[in-house]
Design a protein around this motif. Structure first.
Motif, PDB file in Angstrom:
ATOM      1  N   HIS A 134      25.145 -12.060  20.952  1.00 19.07           N
ATOM      2  CA  HIS A 134      24.636 -10.711  20.670  1.00 19.07           C
ATOM      3  C   HIS A 134      23.206 -10.575  21.187  1.00 19.07           C
ATOM      4  O   HIS A 134      22.325 -10.056  20.530  1.00 19.07           O
ATOM      5  CB  HIS A 134      24.700 -10.388  19.175  1.00 19.07           C
ATOM      6  N   ASP A 136      21.697  -8.668  23.179  1.00 19.30           N
ATOM      7  CA  ASP A 136      21.056  -7.368  23.335  1.00 19.30           C
ATOM      8  C   ASP A 136      20.812  -6.654  22.006  1.00 19.30           C
ATOM      9  O   ASP A 136      20.266  -5.549  21.991  1.00 19.30           O
ATOM     10  CB  ASP A 136      21.901  -6.469  24.246  1.00 19.30           C
ATOM     11  N   ILE A 137      21.255  -7.255  20.894  1.00 25.57           N
ATOM     12  CA  ILE A 137      20.950  -6.687  19.586  1.00 25.57           C
ATOM     13  C   ILE A 137      19.704  -7.386  19.072  1.00 25.57           C
ATOM     14  O   ILE A 137      19.729  -8.561  18.729  1.00 25.57           O
ATOM     15  CB  ILE A 137      22.118  -6.895  18.595  1.00 25.57           C
ATOM     16  N   ILE A 144      19.866  -4.251  10.224  1.00 31.59           N
ATOM     17  CA  ILE A 144      20.571  -4.726  11.422  1.00 31.59           C
ATOM     18  C   ILE A 144      21.274  -6.042  11.137  1.00 31.59           C
ATOM     19  O   ILE A 144      22.351  -6.325  11.688  1.00 31.59           O
ATOM     20  CB  ILE A 144      19.598  -4.834  12.621  1.00 31.59           C
ATOM     21  N   CYS A 147      24.652  -5.273   9.696  1.00 27.23           N
ATOM     22  CA  CYS A 147      25.614  -4.865  10.730  1.00 27.23           C
ATOM     23  C   CYS A 147      26.146  -6.080  11.494  1.00 27.23           C
ATOM     24  O   CYS A 147      27.340  -6.153  11.794  1.00 27.23           O
ATOM     25  CB  CYS A 147      24.964  -3.876  11.690  1.00 27.23           C
ATOM     26  N   LEU A 148      25.275  -7.032  11.793  1.00 28.35           N
ATOM     27  CA  LEU A 148      25.711  -8.226  12.517  1.00 28.35           C
ATOM     28  C   LEU A 148      26.640  -9.088  11.668  1.00 28.35           C
ATOM     29  O   LEU A 148      27.594  -9.679  12.185  1.00 28.35           O
ATOM     30  CB  LEU A 148      24.499  -9.032  12.973  1.00 28.35           C
ATOM     31  N   THR A 169      21.977   4.864  18.765  1.00 28.54           N
ATOM     32  CA  THR A 169      21.823   3.705  17.878  1.00 28.54           C
ATOM     33  C   THR A 169      22.510   2.454  18.415  1.00 28.54           C
ATOM     34  O   THR A 169      22.331   1.371  17.850  1.00 28.54           O
ATOM     35  CB  THR A 169      22.366   4.015  16.473  1.00 28.54           C
ATOM     36  N   GLY A 170      23.318   2.589  19.479  1.00 29.73           N
ATOM     37  CA  GLY A 170      23.912   1.404  20.088  1.00 29.73           C
ATOM     38  C   GLY A 170      25.374   1.185  19.744  1.00 29.73           C
ATOM     39  O   GLY A 170      25.830   0.037  19.670  1.00 29.73           O
ATOM     40  N   LEU A 173      27.276  -0.675  22.469  1.00 24.61           N
ATOM     41  CA  LEU A 173      26.791  -2.053  22.529  1.00 24.61           C
ATOM     42  C   LEU A 173      27.440  -2.898  21.428  1.00 24.61           C
ATOM     43  O   LEU A 173      27.901  -4.021  21.676  1.00 24.61           O
ATOM     44  CB  LEU A 173      25.275  -2.062  22.379  1.00 24.61           C
ATOM     45  N   PHE A 174      27.510  -2.360  20.223  1.00 27.54           N
ATOM     46  CA  PHE A 174      28.144  -3.080  19.127  1.00 27.54           C
ATOM     47  C   PHE A 174      29.645  -3.242  19.376  1.00 27.54           C
ATOM     48  O   PHE A 174      30.220  -4.293  19.051  1.00 27.54           O
ATOM     49  CB  PHE A 174      27.899  -2.369  17.802  1.00 27.54           C
ATOM     50  N   LEU A 305      25.769   2.056  11.705  1.00 24.75           N
ATOM     51  CA  LEU A 305      24.533   1.620  12.359  1.00 24.75           C
ATOM     52  C   LEU A 305      23.337   2.422  11.847  1.00 24.75           C
ATOM     53  O   LEU A 305      23.425   3.644  11.699  1.00 24.75           O
ATOM     54  CB  LEU A 305      24.649   1.767  13.872  1.00 24.75           C
ATOM     55  N   ASP A 314      11.638  -3.527  13.342  1.00 25.58           N
ATOM     56  CA  ASP A 314      12.252  -4.101  14.548  1.00 25.58           C
ATOM     57  C   ASP A 314      11.651  -3.547  15.843  1.00 25.58           C
ATOM     58  O   ASP A 314      11.942  -4.057  16.931  1.00 25.58           O
ATOM     59  CB  ASP A 314      13.757  -3.828  14.562  1.00 25.58           C
TER      60      ASP A 314
END
Length: 469
Positions: A134, A136-137, A144, A147-148, A169-170, A173-174, A305, A314
């Motif tokens: 991950h 890019d997170i 966060i 979420c991971l 918010t991505g 990506l997620f 997210l 962050d």
């Protein structure tokens, strides 16, 4: 033996619970306010913390994030003598184990404690899976990390995943990270943008078609669902899927088979579904624009997210990460970054979330490509102006936004969501003004705010701000 902390301003309640828990063989300490409770939580690990809602120096619900990331990452149980359905729901959504009403029933409290300890034991024996890929997170905020953890739980399965969040918010990506950490990672990750599907060709795009099925169909073509065979099908902005197609797609999800346009035969496809939306699909169900049975199928796992404004701490790490990538992209040496650059970024509200931040960083880099260091002056003037206005006088023309004023058109949010967001924003603005008035001096800030050192540091850490010791 477990370690239990009780935070309650009623001495009788503290004595009762300490006696009950001690008789059960547990170690129990009590605190009459938030400041002392957080100090105890930071001093030693606890298994379970019982927290009253109304305390002399604040609301017990507000310290749940701080408790959950303290040394022992304890389970939390909220107590209150006032029936409050909104508060109960907010407690659970913020990670509380349970919400109990006072006066306490000894049986109820001991039963809840027993269940929480059993859950904790199982959780420690089988820790959550770790997402290995991950990169890019970026970020270490509780929001966060949560979420991971959800991605880590969902990725190894074949269950459907629904990813919700505001624009930028991505979500894609997620979705890609779920795919990359699954057993299907070597197969295709196929993206379907539901918002741009042409009305007249939507079934052909998804299901494919036979030669001659319609005018211009000069050869047989596979649909996107077939391209996702043994891989992952990502439905981006699934809330835009036409209502007429939702019933058909529901059957595809159930049976994993479908009929290409113009074909007499059914085709099967073994795909894993991940969907994303910036809409409230429950509200869409109520309005009749989205099927409830399809929603149930989509959200076996639901990952919500956070907006960038909810993970301010962050911003610095995200900035460093993406500036490094951009410097490599443009083949320029790494840039130095001044403190005022970071301060301006964290003072801005970022309605476009991480996407807006990354786009801003790219604009800054291209305009200051020869500068060895980046200063706040390099940022777009509209961001600097908004940030300085908030820092100097957050009350002027910067009140809590009316419901639905988040910068995007959308339905009225649930009250608890609006309230939590409003409280966070006002806390942050107060702290920014406090830093300015105290000239970032800790003792002066404590005197002005009448906050204890532990509580003040907790709030500053929550919002990614800092003072001079």
């Amino acid at each position: 033996m477990a370690s239990i902390l009780v935070i309650d301003d009623e001495p009788a309640i503290c004595r009762l619970l300490k006696g009950v828990f001690s008789d059960l063989g547990h170690h129990c300490e009590t605190s009459g306010n938030i400041e002392q409770g957080l100090a105890l939580a930071g001093f030693q690990p606890w298994d379970v913390v019982f927290v009253d809602v109304r305390l002399p120096d604040g609301n017990g619900l507000d310290i749940l994030p701080d408790l959950h990331k303290s040394i022992g990452e304890p389970e939390s149980i909220i107590m209150t003598g006032y029936g409050d359905p909104d508060g109960a729901e907010l407690a659970i959504t913020n990670g509380a184990w349970d919400y109990l009403q006072k006066p306490p029933s000894v049986e109820q409290f001991t039963l809840t404690l027993d269940r929480a300890l059993k859950y904790r034991k199982q959780k420690q024996a089988h820790p959550a899976r770790i997402v290995l890929d991950h990169e890019d997170i970026v970020g270490e905020s509780p929001a966060i990390k949560k979420c991971l953890h959800q991605v880590a739980d969902a990725a190894p399965t074949d269950a459907s995943v629904l990813i919700s969040g505001a624009t930028g918010t991505g979500k894609e990506l997620f979705a890609n990270i779920v795919h990359r950490n699954s057993s299907r990672s070597k197969a295709p990750f196929v993206i379907v943008d539901c918002a741009s599907l042409p009305d007249t060709l939507v079934e052909s795009v998804l299901f494919g078609h036979e030669k001659g099925a319609f005018t211009g169909a000069d050869k047989a073509t596979k649909g996107l669902i077939q391209h996702a065979h043994r891989g992952t099908l990502f439905l981006d902005e699934v809330g835009e899927l036409p209502l007429a197609l939702q019933k058909t797609f529901l059957r595809v999800l159930q049976e994993r088979c479908y009929r290409p346009v113009g074909s007499p035969r059914e085709v099967t496809s073994d795909f894993r579904l991940v969907a994303a939306t910036n809409r409230d699909l429950n509200r869409c169900v109520e309005e009749g624009t989205f099927r409830q049975d399809l929603l149930y199928r989509l959200k076996t796992y639901h990952i919500q997210l956070p907006a960038l404004a909810e993970r301010v701490q962050d911003i610095k790490e995200i900035t460093v990460h993406y500036l490094h990538q951009l410097c490599r992209k443009y083949n320029v040496p790494p840039k130095g970054i001044s403190q005022d650059f970071f301060q301006t970024l964290t003072a801005y509200t970022w309605p476009g979330n991480v996407r807006e931040l990354v786009n801003t960083l790219e604009r800054v880099l291209t305009e200051a490509i020869d500068a060895p260091d980046l200063f706040a002056k390099h940022l777009p003037v509209e961001i600097r102006a908004k940030s300085i206005r908030m820092a100097i006088d957050p009350a002027v023309n910067n009140e809590i936004p009316e419901p639905g004023e988040s910068g995007e058109q959308g339905p009225l949010p649930y009250f608890r969501e609006f309230r939590a967001h409003a409280i966070d924003r006002m806390e942050r603005r107060y702290l920014q003004k406090l830093i300015a008035e105290s000239q970032a001096d800790l003792k002066r800030a404590m005197a002005i705010s009448n906050l204890g050192k532990t509580r003040l540091y907790s709030l500053l850490n929550k919002h990614g701000l800092s003072l001079k010791a």
